[in-house]
Design a protein around this motif. Structure first.
Motif, mmCIF file in Angstrom:
data_model
loop_
_atom_site.group_PDB
_atom_site.id
_atom_site.type_symbol
_atom_site.label_atom_id
_atom_site.label_comp_id
_atom_site.label_asym_id
_atom_site.label_seq_id
_atom_site.Cartn_x
_atom_site.Cartn_y
_atom_site.Cartn_z
ATOM 1 N N GLU A 64 44.702 40.047 36.459
ATOM 2 C CA GLU A 64 43.387 39.438 36.277
ATOM 3 C C GLU A 64 43.513 37.927 36.357
ATOM 4 O O GLU A 64 44.584 37.373 36.095
ATOM 5 C CB GLU A 64 42.749 39.872 34.967
ATOM 6 C CG GLU A 64 43.508 39.503 33.726
ATOM 7 C CD GLU A 64 42.930 40.111 32.462
ATOM 8 O OE1 GLU A 64 42.149 41.078 32.544
ATOM 9 O OE2 GLU A 64 43.259 39.606 31.372
ATOM 10 N N PRO A 73 37.785 37.332 32.223
ATOM 11 C CA PRO A 73 38.353 36.919 33.515
ATOM 12 C C PRO A 73 37.298 36.985 34.616
ATOM 13 O O PRO A 73 36.373 37.798 34.564
ATOM 14 C CB PRO A 73 39.467 37.941 33.752
ATOM 15 C CG PRO A 73 39.079 39.130 32.941
ATOM 16 C CD PRO A 73 38.320 38.612 31.765
ATOM 17 N N TRP A 75 37.901 37.922 37.668
ATOM 18 C CA TRP A 75 38.175 39.144 38.423
ATOM 19 C C TRP A 75 39.355 39.879 37.796
ATOM 20 O O TRP A 75 40.148 39.297 37.070
ATOM 21 C CB TRP A 75 38.444 38.850 39.904
ATOM 22 C CG TRP A 75 39.475 37.798 40.139
ATOM 23 C CD1 TRP A 75 39.257 36.467 40.371
ATOM 24 C CD2 TRP A 75 40.909 37.966 40.155
ATOM 25 N NE1 TRP A 75 40.462 35.809 40.525
ATOM 26 C CE2 TRP A 75 41.489 36.702 40.398
ATOM 27 C CE3 TRP A 75 41.750 39.060 39.990
ATOM 28 C CZ2 TRP A 75 42.856 36.507 40.484
ATOM 29 C CZ3 TRP A 75 43.126 38.865 40.068
ATOM 30 C CH2 TRP A 75 43.654 37.600 40.314
ATOM 31 N N ARG A 76 39.427 41.167 38.097
ATOM 32 C CA ARG A 76 40.532 42.012 37.619
ATOM 33 C C ARG A 76 40.781 43.108 38.649
ATOM 34 O O ARG A 76 39.853 43.760 39.107
ATOM 35 C CB ARG A 76 40.170 42.639 36.278
ATOM 36 C CG ARG A 76 41.253 43.571 35.749
ATOM 37 C CD ARG A 76 40.817 44.178 34.434
ATOM 38 N NE ARG A 76 41.678 45.263 34.047
ATOM 39 C CZ ARG A 76 42.196 45.413 32.849
ATOM 40 N NH1 ARG A 76 41.927 44.540 31.906
ATOM 41 N NH2 ARG A 76 42.962 46.434 32.576
#
Length: 98
Positions: A64, A73, A75-76
């Motif tokens: 992430e 976060p 994005w992951r």
């Protein structure tokens, strides 16, 4: 599963990415249910880029975007059924939003 410490660098489109994965083998001997690594992260041009979450006793891991505590976060990415100790660093990077 054999745990492997990793210090790798790769250049993609002029950016230098680094992978650091270091297992604390001293804790491993005392752990019954598995443990996370002492260090697991990716840098981009020597700056924090991503965090890696994994365990010593299961396949699968996630990556992430780097974030501060109490922040979500941006994005992951999940890598189900893959082994962080054996997957090529390039194979991790091609799946991330670089």
């Amino acid at each position: 599963m054999k745990l492997r410490d990793r210090q790798e660098k790769i250049t993609i489109e002029g950016n230098i990415y680094g992978l650091t994965l270091i297992w604390n083998r001293e804790l491993l001997g005392r752990s019954v249910v598995g443990m996370s690594p002492a260090y697991a992260y990716i840098t981009k041009n020597s700056r924090n880029f991503a965090l890696i979450g994994c365990s010593s006793n299961i396949n699968g891991f996630f990556v992430e975007s780097f974030h501060l505590a109490m922040e979500n976060p941006a994005w992951r990415m999940n890598f189900n059924y893959l082994n962080i100790n054996t997957i090529l660093f390039r194979d991790i990077l091609v799946r991330l939003p670089l």
